[in-house]
Scaffold this active site. Structure first.
Site, PDB file in Angstrom:
ATOM      1  N   LYS A 188      11.045  -7.136  -9.931  1.00 26.73           N
ATOM      2  CA  LYS A 188      10.687  -6.533 -11.221  1.00 26.73           C
ATOM      3  C   LYS A 188       9.889  -5.251 -10.996  1.00 26.73           C
ATOM      4  CE  LYS A 188       7.301  -6.547 -14.023  1.00 26.73           C
ATOM      5  NZ  LYS A 188       7.341  -5.161 -14.532  1.00 26.73           N
ATOM      6  N   GLU A 263      -0.776  -6.657  -2.183  1.00 27.19           N
ATOM      7  CA  GLU A 263      -1.219  -5.305  -1.806  1.00 27.19           C
ATOM      8  C   GLU A 263      -1.877  -4.724  -3.040  1.00 27.19           C
ATOM      9  OE1 GLU A 263      -0.922  -3.895   1.086  1.00 27.19           O
ATOM     10  OE2 GLU A 263       0.540  -5.175   2.078  1.00 27.19           O
ATOM     11  N   CYS A 297      -2.598   4.190  -3.973  1.00 26.24           N
ATOM     12  CA  CYS A 297      -3.572   3.117  -3.727  1.00 26.24           C
ATOM     13  C   CYS A 297      -4.534   3.489  -2.617  1.00 26.24           C
ATOM     14  CB  CYS A 297      -2.831   1.836  -3.392  1.00 26.24           C
ATOM     15  SG  CYS A 297      -1.572   2.133  -2.173  1.00 26.24           S
TER      16      CYS A 297
HETATM   17  P1  NAP Z   1      -0.398  -3.292 -12.342  1.00 26.61           P
HETATM   18  O1  NAP Z   1      -0.764  -3.058 -13.735  1.00 26.61           O
HETATM   19  O2  NAP Z   1      -1.127  -4.297 -11.544  1.00 26.61           O
HETATM   20  O3  NAP Z   1       1.159  -3.600 -12.336  1.00 26.61           O
HETATM   21  C1  NAP Z   1       1.880  -3.888 -11.166  1.00 26.61           C
HETATM   22  C2  NAP Z   1       3.085  -4.720 -11.529  1.00 26.61           C
HETATM   23  O4  NAP Z   1       2.655  -5.998 -12.011  1.00 26.61           O
HETATM   24  C3  NAP Z   1       3.928  -4.128 -12.637  1.00 26.61           C
HETATM   25  O5  NAP Z   1       5.287  -4.395 -12.382  1.00 26.61           O
HETATM   26  C4  NAP Z   1       3.426  -4.893 -13.848  1.00 26.61           C
HETATM   27  O6  NAP Z   1       4.306  -4.891 -14.935  1.00 26.61           O
HETATM   28  C5  NAP Z   1       3.242  -6.261 -13.275  1.00 26.61           C
HETATM   29  N1  NAP Z   1       2.368  -7.130 -14.062  1.00 26.61           N
HETATM   30  C6  NAP Z   1       1.433  -6.794 -14.984  1.00 26.61           C
HETATM   31  N2  NAP Z   1       0.839  -7.888 -15.492  1.00 26.61           N
HETATM   32  C7  NAP Z   1       1.417  -8.953 -14.894  1.00 26.61           C
HETATM   33  C8  NAP Z   1       1.246 -10.362 -14.990  1.00 26.61           C
HETATM   34  N3  NAP Z   1       0.352 -10.909 -15.806  1.00 26.61           N
HETATM   35  N4  NAP Z   1       2.010 -11.156 -14.216  1.00 26.61           N
HETATM   36  C9  NAP Z   1       2.912 -10.644 -13.366  1.00 26.61           C
HETATM   37  N5  NAP Z   1       3.129  -9.325 -13.244  1.00 26.61           N
HETATM   38  C10 NAP Z   1       2.388  -8.477 -13.980  1.00 26.61           C
HETATM   39  O7  NAP Z   1      -0.509  -1.972 -11.482  1.00 26.61           O
HETATM   40  P2  NAP Z   1      -0.017  -0.554 -11.931  1.00 26.61           P
HETATM   41  O8  NAP Z   1      -0.897  -0.086 -13.015  1.00 26.61           O
HETATM   42  O9  NAP Z   1       1.443  -0.581 -12.172  1.00 26.61           O
HETATM   43  O10 NAP Z   1      -0.272   0.252 -10.566  1.00 26.61           O
HETATM   44  C11 NAP Z   1      -1.505   0.695 -10.169  1.00 26.61           C
HETATM   45  C12 NAP Z   1      -2.207  -0.266  -9.222  1.00 26.61           C
HETATM   46  O11 NAP Z   1      -1.401  -0.572  -8.100  1.00 26.61           O
HETATM   47  C13 NAP Z   1      -3.452   0.333  -8.637  1.00 26.61           C
HETATM   48  O12 NAP Z   1      -4.511  -0.577  -8.716  1.00 26.61           O
HETATM   49  C14 NAP Z   1      -3.106   0.602  -7.194  1.00 26.61           C
HETATM   50  O13 NAP Z   1      -4.165   0.643  -6.317  1.00 26.61           O
HETATM   51  C15 NAP Z   1      -2.165  -0.480  -6.904  1.00 26.61           C
HETATM   52  N6  NAP Z   1      -1.307  -0.143  -5.776  1.00 26.61           N
HETATM   53  C16 NAP Z   1      -1.527  -0.753  -4.575  1.00 26.61           C
HETATM   54  C17 NAP Z   1      -0.750  -0.439  -3.486  1.00 26.61           C
HETATM   55  C18 NAP Z   1      -0.967  -1.121  -2.160  1.00 26.61           C
HETATM   56  O14 NAP Z   1      -0.076  -1.072  -1.338  1.00 26.61           O
HETATM   57  N7  NAP Z   1      -2.071  -1.743  -1.912  1.00 26.61           N
HETATM   58  C19 NAP Z   1       0.271   0.483  -3.614  1.00 26.61           C
HETATM   59  C20 NAP Z   1       0.475   1.095  -4.838  1.00 26.61           C
HETATM   60  C21 NAP Z   1      -0.332   0.761  -5.923  1.00 26.61           C
HETATM   61  P3  NAP Z   1       4.099  -3.767 -16.082  1.00 26.61           P
HETATM   62  O15 NAP Z   1       4.611  -2.538 -15.492  1.00 26.61           O
HETATM   63  O16 NAP Z   1       4.878  -4.223 -17.231  1.00 26.61           O
HETATM   64  O17 NAP Z   1       2.632  -3.716 -16.372  1.00 26.61           O
END
Ligand code: NAP
Ligand code: MG
Length: 493
Positions: A188, A263, A297
């Site tokens: 997803k 991650e 990130c």
């Molecule tokens: P996010 O809000 O955590 O969303 C990530 C994914 O999870 C999306 O596909 C999201 O769907 C889904 N999601 C949201 N709520 C969920 C739930 N309750 N259950 C299951 N899945 C759910 O993160 P983002 O805003 O897209 O991205 C930014 C974050 O990603 C930052 O904190 C960044 O640091 C982190 N990141 C980490 C890495 C790493 O490798 N460590 C790499 C890149 C980014 P939706 O799109 O519908 O919300």
């Protein structure tokens, strides 16, 4: 209108309209619901994609389960799986211009950056293509009348949930290893950037990945994501995203105790010592935070600078920052695009306001840029006079904002670097070899860059300490994340 014209195949894909892929079939959501995909450079919707709900997740998991149990993928000769994964890499490269335009349109990232990312996604498939022929077990030194060996087996049905910042790279870092180690997957992508993942499903089929092995659902986290992470027939979730959602995933996984790797976010310290090459350090720090509009990130979002060179470094950083050209994704010469969404725009500008009210000073940037129309443009922003206990130094902003913090010496640099809930990445700039390695040892983070920033390679494992998550993506350690180990005991008596 973007100044770079869209390729006919891009228009065709968008007008499709794009579909999800379940069991090798292009499908709409069972409910018929869709949602809009927004171009962050203009703030306008340019296509609609299916909105997966619980029944779609159930259908995709069922197909992935069927494909796993009948071994249509894991039962292939390892060399054949290698061949197919190489073919996926090749197809990504062959379609790189199309994919890059789709990614740029969908995420707002400059086309040139998007092209580089498509190449990196292909490289992930190329790297993991080598693995199927290298999954060895072991023999164990037990008693003489026993023969014990271990088998490395796929985990089963993997659920991949990824964010919007590097859409196809994130997708490839999940799909390629899942497949290399013999699993099937339901992926997803983020609601903001579903398109390249949907296209990847088509390319996998074209490359010869059997139907049902890669299933891709466009949808929202709160319904499709939550359903996938709770699903009793999903054996493992590989997640990249925020720390907050990571916690949800962990809770959701407890029902069937599925395996989880996370991650998560970061607030990476980037330490510049007085003996560093300041020009290289300021350029590296600038790219480290403003690449992809700071939506990285591992962004260099806390820059710790030794006091004696603070002013000189800041003026060099500000100068480098001012050279970053803000513009629409599909315009020649754009160095930095908009942030991904209205929500992200509000979050980032909100943090800039917080930084000001906490008493930090804006050395450059600090505003939304409305001269470029309705797109979500934020000026690259450098804060100085930051204390590490300020919100802008502790919380992940995930936008083009960095905080410069003065430090006295090595010990204080390490202490402040580690004074965070995160532990994803870090960097140190110095010409003193022993200082570099001392700091590398002292920092609690999964990655340390020395005299560089933001490098990745599919052969280098990557992941977080502390609240930046657990498990490692990429490299040989990804085998732990995508396989189970079985011990087989044979009685020789
Ligand atoms: P996010 O809000 O955590 O969303 C990530 C994914 O999870 C999306 O596909 C999201 O769907 C889904 N999601 C949201 N709520 C969920 C739930 N309750 N259950 C299951 N899945 C759910 O993160 P983002 O805003 O897209 O991205 C930014 C974050 O990603 C930052 O904190 C960044 O640091 C982190 N990141 C980490 C890495 C790493 O490798 N460590 C790499 C890149 C980014 P939706 O799109 O519908 O919300
Ligand atoms: Mg989100």
């Amino acid at each position: 209108m973007p100044s770079i014209e869209l390729l006919p195949e891009v228009t065709k894909f968008i007008e499709g309209p794009p579909k999800m892929n379940i069991g090798g079939k292009a499908v709409d959501a069972i409910s018929g619901h869709t949602f809009e995909v927004i171009d962050p450079s203009s703030g306008k919707s340019f296509c609609e994609v299916p909105r997966a709900g619980v029944p779609d997740v159930d259908a995709a998991v069922e197909e992935a389960r069927k494909a796993f149990e009948d071994r249509r993928w894991s039962g292939l000769r390892p060399g054949k799986r290698t061949e197919v994964l190489f073919k996926v890499a090749e197809l990504i490269k062959r379609n790189i211009n199309e994919l890059a335009q789709i990614e740029a349109l969908d995420s707002g990232k400059p086309l040139q950056l998007a092209s580089g990312e498509m190449w990196a996604a292909a490289e992930a498939f190329r790297y993991f293509a080598g693995w199927p022929t290298k999954i060895y077990g072991e023999t164990n030194p037990t008693e003489d009348d026993l023969f014990v060996y271990t088998l490395r087996e796929p985990v089963g049905v993997v659920g991949g949930i990824v964010p919007w910042n590097f859409p196809l790279i994130n997708a490839s870092w999940k799909v390629a290893p899942a497949l290399a180690f013999g699993n099937t997957i339901v992926l997803k992508p983020a609601e903001q950037t579903p398109l390249t993942a949907l296209r990847l499903a088509e390319l996998c089929l074209e490359a010869g990945v059997p139907e049902g092995v890669v299933n891709v659902l466009s949808g929202f986290g709160e319904d499709a994501g939550a359903a996938l992470s709770q699903h009793y027939d999903v054996d493992k979730i590989t997640f990249t995203g925020s720390t907050e959602v990571g916690r949800h995933i962990l809770h959701a996984s407890e029902g069937n105790l599925k395996r989880v790797t996370l991650e998560l976010g970061g607030k990476s310290p980037n330490i510049v010592f007085a003996d560093a090459n300041l020009r290289k350090a300021s350029m590296g720090s600038m790219m480290g935070v403003f690449l992809n509009s700071g939506q990285v990130c591992t962004a260099s979002s806390r820059i710790l600078v030794e006091k004696s060179v603070h002013d000189e470094f800041v003026s060099s950083l500000v100068e480098a920052t001012k050279s970053m050209k803000l513009g629409p994704a599909l315009e020649e010469g754009t160095g930095m695009g908009p942030v991904v969404s209205q929500e992200q725009l509000e979050r980032v500008t909100g943090y800039i306001d917080i930084g000001r009210s906490e008493g930090a000073e804006v050395a450059t940037g600090g505003e939304r840029d409305t001269s470029l129309g309705d797109g979500y443009f934020v000026q690259p922003t450098v804060f100085t006079g930051v204390r590490n206990d300020m919100k802008i130094a502790q919380e992940e902003i995930f936008g083009p904002v960095t905080a410069v913090i003065p430090v006295d010496d090595v010990d204080e640099a390490i202490r402040i670097a580690n004074d965070t809930i995160y532990g994803l990445a870090s960097a140190v700039w110095t010409n003193d070899l022993s200082k570099a390695h001392k700091v590398a040892r002292g920092i609690k983070a999964g990655t340390v860059w020395i005299n560089t920033y933001g490098l990745f390679d599919p052969s280098v494992s990557y992941g977080g300490y502390k609240q930046s998550g657990f498990g490692r993506d990429l490299g040989r350690h990804s085998m732990e994340a995508f396989t189970e180990m079985k011990s087989v005991w044979v009685n020789l008596k």
